[in-house]
Write a protein that holds these residues in place. Structure first.
Motif, PDB file in Angstrom:
ATOM      1  N   VAL A   1      -3.578  43.957  52.095  1.00 56.67           N
ATOM      2  CA  VAL A   1      -4.877  43.281  52.006  1.00 56.67           C
ATOM      3  C   VAL A   1      -5.713  43.589  53.249  1.00 56.67           C
ATOM      4  N   LYS A   2      -5.084  43.474  54.422  1.00 56.25           N
ATOM      5  CA  LYS A   2      -5.816  43.749  55.672  1.00 56.25           C
ATOM      6  C   LYS A   2      -6.238  45.218  55.749  1.00 56.25           C
ATOM      7  N   GLY A   3      -5.339  46.103  55.305  1.00 53.30           N
ATOM      8  CA  GLY A   3      -5.642  47.534  55.335  1.00 53.30           C
ATOM      9  C   GLY A   3      -6.794  47.894  54.401  1.00 53.30           C
ATOM     10  N   THR A   4      -6.819  47.272  53.233  1.00 56.62           N
ATOM     11  CA  THR A   4      -7.899  47.538  52.276  1.00 56.62           C
ATOM     12  C   THR A   4      -9.228  47.031  52.834  1.00 56.62           C
ATOM     13  N   MET A   5      -9.191  45.860  53.467  1.00 59.05           N
ATOM     14  CA  MET A   5     -10.421  45.337  54.084  1.00 59.05           C
ATOM     15  C   MET A   5     -10.882  46.262  55.210  1.00 59.05           C
ATOM     16  N   SER A   6      -9.934  46.774  55.994  1.00 59.81           N
ATOM     17  CA  SER A   6     -10.285  47.689  57.086  1.00 59.81           C
ATOM     18  C   SER A   6     -10.895  48.987  56.558  1.00 59.81           C
ATOM     19  N   CYS A   7     -10.370  49.455  55.435  1.00 61.63           N
ATOM     20  CA  CYS A   7     -10.950  50.657  54.807  1.00 61.63           C
ATOM     21  C   CYS A   7     -12.404  50.400  54.425  1.00 61.63           C
ATOM     22  N   TYR A   8     -12.651  49.215  53.908  1.00 62.21           N
ATOM     23  CA  TYR A   8     -14.024  48.860  53.519  1.00 62.21           C
ATOM     24  C   TYR A   8     -14.940  48.876  54.753  1.00 62.21           C
ATOM     25  N   VAL A   9     -14.458  48.305  55.840  1.00 62.79           N
ATOM     26  CA  VAL A   9     -15.238  48.282  57.086  1.00 62.79           C
ATOM     27  C   VAL A   9     -15.486  49.717  57.568  1.00 62.79           C
ATOM     28  N   PHE A  10     -14.451  50.551  57.517  1.00 60.96           N
ATOM     29  CA  PHE A  10     -14.569  51.939  57.975  1.00 60.96           C
ATOM     30  C   PHE A  10     -15.599  52.701  57.141  1.00 60.96           C
ATOM     31  N   GLU A  11     -15.536  52.558  55.819  1.00 58.52           N
ATOM     32  CA  GLU A  11     -16.503  53.250  54.954  1.00 58.52           C
ATOM     33  C   GLU A  11     -17.932  52.838  55.300  1.00 58.52           C
ATOM     34  N   ASN A  12     -18.092  51.564  55.643  1.00 56.82           N
ATOM     35  CA  ASN A  12     -19.440  51.097  55.970  1.00 56.82           C
ATOM     36  C   ASN A  12     -19.886  51.571  57.347  1.00 56.82           C
ATOM     37  N   ALA A  13     -18.936  51.772  58.257  1.00 54.17           N
ATOM     38  CA  ALA A  13     -19.271  52.392  59.543  1.00 54.17           C
ATOM     39  C   ALA A  13     -19.741  53.828  59.293  1.00 54.17           C
ATOM     40  N   GLU A  14     -19.080  54.515  58.351  1.00 49.77           N
ATOM     41  CA  GLU A  14     -19.496  55.866  57.987  1.00 49.77           C
ATOM     42  C   GLU A  14     -20.907  55.853  57.401  1.00 49.77           C
ATOM     43  N   LEU A  15     -21.179  54.887  56.531  1.00 46.94           N
ATOM     44  CA  LEU A  15     -22.523  54.780  55.942  1.00 46.94           C
ATOM     45  C   LEU A  15     -23.580  54.604  57.035  1.00 46.94           C
ATOM     46  N   ALA A  16     -23.259  53.792  58.030  1.00 48.36           N
ATOM     47  CA  ALA A  16     -24.202  53.583  59.141  1.00 48.36           C
ATOM     48  C   ALA A  16     -24.407  54.888  59.915  1.00 48.36           C
ATOM     49  N   SER A  17     -23.313  55.626  60.162  1.00 51.03           N
ATOM     50  CA  SER A  17     -23.405  56.896  60.902  1.00 51.03           C
ATOM     51  C   SER A  17     -24.316  57.891  60.192  1.00 51.03           C
ATOM     52  N   TYR A  18     -24.108  58.049  58.880  1.00 54.14           N
ATOM     53  CA  TYR A  18     -24.914  59.042  58.159  1.00 54.14           C
ATOM     54  C   TYR A  18     -26.364  58.588  58.002  1.00 54.14           C
TER      55      TYR A  18
END
Ligand code: MG
Ligand code: FE
Length: 171
Positions: A97-114
């Motif tokens: 559960v924590k890992g899946t939430m972290s993946c979501y956060v990471f993808e959104n960090a990527e969205l911010a970067s691009y």
């Protein structure tokens, strides 16, 4: 007006994005390897690893165009995205559960970067790169949406397995 300072920042952010995608590959790979009972998630992550490697190549092509060596790519690991490390070392009972939430956060960090890279490319006049960033952004958005929409189901499955005492079935 010279854009020398803007170009310096832009080139820096390109290298950051490349390092981010390297970290994404490592992080997603570790997670996919550990998953045994969440087949849909495992398959989706494996698909995104393929996309992530393509994104690395696309960024390398842009870096090459500017004669920036990607071997000199700076290490942002553990700095900008410490969250990735948290996933890598996490062996918590509720890791899925924590890992899946972290993946979501990471993808959104990527969205911010691009999003930021598109603005920077526009500023410095790198028109050629904008469609590439937009395409990558779209892949990250689809992945982010997938994780978000599957999080309730993953959580539910984890809780069900927990109640069944299948401790080894939690990943
Ligand atoms: Mg990516
Ligand atoms: Fe991604």
């Amino acid at each position: 007006m010279s854009h020398s300072q803007a170009l310096r920042h832009y080139h820096d952010w390109l290298k950051d994005a490349h390092a981010m995608e390297k970290q994404a590959e490592t992080m997603l790979g570790k997670m996919a390897d550990r998953l045994q009972h969440y087949h849909e998630l495992k398959f989706r992550i494996q698909q995104h690893i393929i996309e992530t490697r393509q994104q690395q190549n696309q960024l390398e092509n842009i870096l090459n165009r500017y004669n920036i060596s990607h071997s000199s790519v700076k290490e942002v690991i553990g700095k900008m995205f410490a969250i990735g490390q948290a996933i890598a070392v996490s062996f918590a009972e509720d890791e899925i559960v924590k890992g899946t939430m972290s993946c979501y956060v990471f993808e959104n960090a990527e969205l911010a970067s691009y999003t930021s890279l598109i603005a920077a490319a526009t500023y410095v006049g790198d028109k050629e790169s904008i469609p590439i960033f937009e395409q990558i952004f779209e892949q990250e958005r689809v992945m982010s949406d997938w994780i978000f929409s599957h999080l309730p189901e993953i959580t539910n499955k984890f809780l069900t397995l927990s109640d069944q005492q299948s401790i080894k079935a939690k990943l």
